[in-house]
Design a protein around this motif. Sequence first.
Motif, PDB file in Angstrom:
ATOM      1  N   THR A  46       4.236  51.292  63.482  1.00 46.13           N
ATOM      2  CA  THR A  46       5.520  50.627  63.480  1.00 46.13           C
ATOM      3  C   THR A  46       5.337  49.251  64.100  1.00 46.13           C
ATOM      4  O   THR A  46       4.236  48.891  64.524  1.00 46.13           O
ATOM      5  CB  THR A  46       6.553  51.459  64.261  1.00 46.13           C
ATOM      6  OG1 THR A  46       7.841  50.874  64.109  1.00 46.13           O
ATOM      7  CG2 THR A  46       6.197  51.514  65.746  1.00 46.13           C
ATOM      8  N   SER A  47       6.380  48.487  64.193  1.00 43.78           N
ATOM      9  CA  SER A  47       6.284  47.151  64.778  1.00 43.78           C
ATOM     10  C   SER A  47       6.111  47.243  66.284  1.00 43.78           C
ATOM     11  O   SER A  47       6.460  48.246  66.917  1.00 43.78           O
ATOM     12  CB  SER A  47       7.542  46.342  64.465  1.00 43.78           C
ATOM     13  OG  SER A  47       8.667  46.910  65.122  1.00 43.78           O
ATOM     14  N   ARG A  48       5.594  46.176  66.848  1.00 45.78           N
ATOM     15  CA  ARG A  48       5.436  46.134  68.301  1.00 45.78           C
ATOM     16  C   ARG A  48       6.796  46.194  68.991  1.00 45.78           C
ATOM     17  O   ARG A  48       6.926  46.760  70.084  1.00 45.78           O
ATOM     18  CB  ARG A  48       4.660  44.877  68.696  1.00 45.78           C
ATOM     19  CG  ARG A  48       3.197  44.906  68.278  1.00 45.78           C
ATOM     20  CD  ARG A  48       2.503  43.578  68.461  1.00 45.78           C
ATOM     21  NE  ARG A  48       3.010  42.582  67.522  1.00 45.78           N
ATOM     22  CZ  ARG A  48       2.546  41.339  67.421  1.00 45.78           C
ATOM     23  NH1 ARG A  48       1.560  40.954  68.206  1.00 45.78           N
ATOM     24  NH2 ARG A  48       3.063  40.494  66.556  1.00 45.78           N
ATOM     25  N   SER A  49       7.810  45.622  68.352  1.00 47.26           N
ATOM     26  CA  SER A  49       9.148  45.648  68.950  1.00 47.26           C
ATOM     27  C   SER A  49       9.694  47.073  69.016  1.00 47.26           C
ATOM     28  O   SER A  49      10.401  47.437  69.967  1.00 47.26           O
ATOM     29  CB  SER A  49      10.096  44.751  68.167  1.00 47.26           C
ATOM     30  OG  SER A  49      10.210  45.181  66.819  1.00 47.26           O
ATOM     31  N   GLU A  50       9.352  47.905  68.012  1.00 47.70           N
ATOM     32  CA  GLU A  50       9.782  49.303  68.030  1.00 47.70           C
ATOM     33  C   GLU A  50       9.101  50.061  69.171  1.00 47.70           C
ATOM     34  O   GLU A  50       9.713  50.915  69.830  1.00 47.70           O
ATOM     35  CB  GLU A  50       9.480  49.971  66.695  1.00 47.70           C
ATOM     36  CG  GLU A  50       9.690  51.471  66.668  1.00 47.70           C
ATOM     37  CD  GLU A  50      11.124  51.901  66.925  1.00 47.70           C
ATOM     38  OE1 GLU A  50      11.322  53.034  67.394  1.00 47.70           O
ATOM     39  OE2 GLU A  50      12.048  51.101  66.649  1.00 47.70           O
ATOM     40  N   VAL A  51       7.843  49.748  69.418  1.00 48.82           N
ATOM     41  CA  VAL A  51       7.136  50.380  70.529  1.00 48.82           C
ATOM     42  C   VAL A  51       7.783  49.986  71.847  1.00 48.82           C
ATOM     43  O   VAL A  51       8.031  50.827  72.724  1.00 48.82           O
ATOM     44  CB  VAL A  51       5.647  49.998  70.511  1.00 48.82           C
ATOM     45  CG1 VAL A  51       4.925  50.603  71.716  1.00 48.82           C
ATOM     46  CG2 VAL A  51       4.983  50.455  69.215  1.00 48.82           C
ATOM     47  N   LEU A  52       8.071  48.701  71.986  1.00 43.32           N
ATOM     48  CA  LEU A  52       8.735  48.232  73.210  1.00 43.32           C
ATOM     49  C   LEU A  52      10.090  48.925  73.366  1.00 43.32           C
ATOM     50  O   LEU A  52      10.475  49.307  74.478  1.00 43.32           O
ATOM     51  CB  LEU A  52       8.906  46.715  73.163  1.00 43.32           C
ATOM     52  CG  LEU A  52       9.716  46.088  74.300  1.00 43.32           C
ATOM     53  CD1 LEU A  52       9.110  46.414  75.661  1.00 43.32           C
ATOM     54  CD2 LEU A  52       9.833  44.578  74.108  1.00 43.32           C
ATOM     55  N   ARG A  53      10.811  49.101  72.265  1.00 44.64           N
ATOM     56  CA  ARG A  53      12.121  49.743  72.331  1.00 44.64           C
ATOM     57  C   ARG A  53      12.002  51.174  72.865  1.00 44.64           C
ATOM     58  O   ARG A  53      12.877  51.646  73.603  1.00 44.64           O
ATOM     59  CB  ARG A  53      12.782  49.741  70.954  1.00 44.64           C
ATOM     60  CG  ARG A  53      14.217  50.280  70.963  1.00 44.64           C
ATOM     61  CD  ARG A  53      14.932  49.919  69.666  1.00 44.64           C
ATOM     62  NE  ARG A  53      14.414  50.679  68.548  1.00 44.64           N
ATOM     63  CZ  ARG A  53      14.858  51.885  68.195  1.00 44.64           C
ATOM     64  NH1 ARG A  53      15.827  52.467  68.892  1.00 44.64           N
ATOM     65  NH2 ARG A  53      14.351  52.509  67.152  1.00 44.64           N
ATOM     66  N   ALA A  54      10.901  51.865  72.497  1.00 41.82           N
ATOM     67  CA  ALA A  54      10.714  53.222  73.005  1.00 41.82           C
ATOM     68  C   ALA A  54      10.585  53.222  74.526  1.00 41.82           C
ATOM     69  O   ALA A  54      11.121  54.101  75.208  1.00 41.82           O
ATOM     70  CB  ALA A  54       9.475  53.849  72.369  1.00 41.82           C
ATOM     71  N   PHE A  55       9.896  52.228  75.062  1.00 35.77           N
ATOM     72  CA  PHE A  55       9.773  52.120  76.517  1.00 35.77           C
ATOM     73  C   PHE A  55      11.120  51.762  77.142  1.00 35.77           C
ATOM     74  O   PHE A  55      11.485  52.289  78.198  1.00 35.77           O
ATOM     75  CB  PHE A  55       8.717  51.082  76.883  1.00 35.77           C
ATOM     76  CG  PHE A  55       7.300  51.566  76.736  1.00 35.77           C
ATOM     77  CD1 PHE A  55       6.618  52.085  77.822  1.00 35.77           C
ATOM     78  CD2 PHE A  55       6.659  51.503  75.509  1.00 35.77           C
ATOM     79  CE1 PHE A  55       5.303  52.533  77.690  1.00 35.77           C
ATOM     80  CE2 PHE A  55       5.355  51.946  75.361  1.00 35.77           C
ATOM     81  CZ  PHE A  55       4.675  52.469  76.447  1.00 35.77           C
TER      82      PHE A  55
END
Length: 570
Positions: free
Chosen positions: A147-156
């Motif tokens: 997924t996008s890096r922004s989606e990963v950040l959103r999980a955090f």
Amino acid sequence: MPQSYDAIVIGAGHNGLISANYLARAGKRVLVLEARDVVGGACTTERLIPGSESRWSSCAFIAGLLRPEIINDLDLERHGLEMYQTEAMEVVIFEDGSHMFMWKDIDRTLKELEKFSKADARSFLDFGLRVKQFASIITPFLMRPPTSRSEVLRAFEEAGCEDLFDEFVLSSTKDLLDRYFESEHIKGLFTFFGMISVWGGPSTPGTGYVYGHHSVGEFKGHLGQWGLVKGGMGGITQAMARAAEAHGTEVRLSAPVEEVLVSGGRARGVRLVSGAEILAPVVLSNADPARSMLKLLPKGTLKPSLEKAVGAYDNRGSMARIHLLIDELPEYVGFPAGKGPQHEAQQIMGASVENFELAWEAQRRGVLPEEYVIEAMIQSTTDPGLAPEGLHTMTLGVQQLPFELSGTTWDKARDEFADAVLENLYRYAPNLRGHILDRVVITPLDLDRDYGLTGGNIFHGAMFLEQLFGSRPTPELADYRTPVKGYYLCGSGTHPGGGVMGANGHNAAKVVLDDLAGRTPGKAAPARTASHRSVPDVVMGTRLGREVGYLAARQPALRKVIKLFTRSGN
């Protein structure tokens, strides 16, 4: 008439073999083509010294990242995979004779850390819970297309853990460790795990993720632990090859591919160096992105913009191996004579933050450092079948090396480099002088030339945020597909990155099968809990909880209870 298959996999490294397995299990007729005369790529066991029966894990030598889902799906244990652990995981040895073990059992580890800092021993539990929380958020992203890096950040962010993202993704290894530890000895040991195949040093932003990437590994369900493979790391890929063959896959060795056949914008098969052509509507490349896109495809296939992007992909960050045949075990300073747990553990010498920083300065200038941080493994102490009686196989590793040397070449500097590393080693094990019967040196250039790793980078590319998740290796190639229909990437240069993890090969095969079936799966985020806080996380979140937790963790009688808290599923 050319032979034809449903799918061809270029390269019998672990990811290529994993892709072949999943495709074969879906009923596809698969051919795996390997340029070398042995399967495994950088995950292999070889007889490196002519005339010797001794065997070494030539590149990778520790198993801690291989996803348990893959082991189970492919039934690798039934096909011969046998993994085991030693009681001592690591031992860091200092020149003054002091040393510190990291044991499989946490109570023994805490008592080792207390020798250098009681405060750090307490912080170690806090750090371990942070690593576990990081793993709980990042692990669901591994076994699926990126997924996008922004989606990963959103999980955090949704887990209330933005600071965890900062620590383990954006920060430097030095900044990460400075937040938890004060002892330079302890920080020196842990820094090593953030310096694997990097172009940088402890203060380089982003190296915290290299540490985090290795920390999410597990052994038989226990987070942060690793094991060894009976017969060396080739035991993994040999089991994968047998599993694939059991489902009809053909694995062909000494069959280097010269070019992917492309017609009308589609892959049609491959042409071997021998000139033979083999047809298939699907071709997967386990090679790194630079080789897969710039060398294996006919010139002019790619748009100039993508060709430029792949050419700019960062492959810097290399290492070397020195394999020794010895007739006496090292007698390390500070240890009594005779075989001990120090010989069964991963041995690390010269580990200090300053030495890692000096190595980075030398790497940047294209020269060899004066001081080496050396990792060592003597697997024949726990797996006697690797060497004849009375002999041992010892492997040394040196990280943070330049691929190109200023004023010379690796072929010319090979012996000078090996001699210098051994002189450093003799300071820790003086008795080894005169007991090395033979040696084989694998330089960064050898990794590129003989093992097909561009730039000598064992991860198929740098593991910094700009080359992770939906940007690995580039946004256009991140979903394992390429602009050439039917041509896919499945190697470590794809999500989720390097190491003997196997998620790349698994994910690529699933994408291929979706495409063949005409499925268009959605982009749903991985399942995750709202808080990512387990019972031990909550308990350790209070001052009293941390005190009770620390006292409990120090008790050998409570090992079974403590192990429940280190389970990766908690």
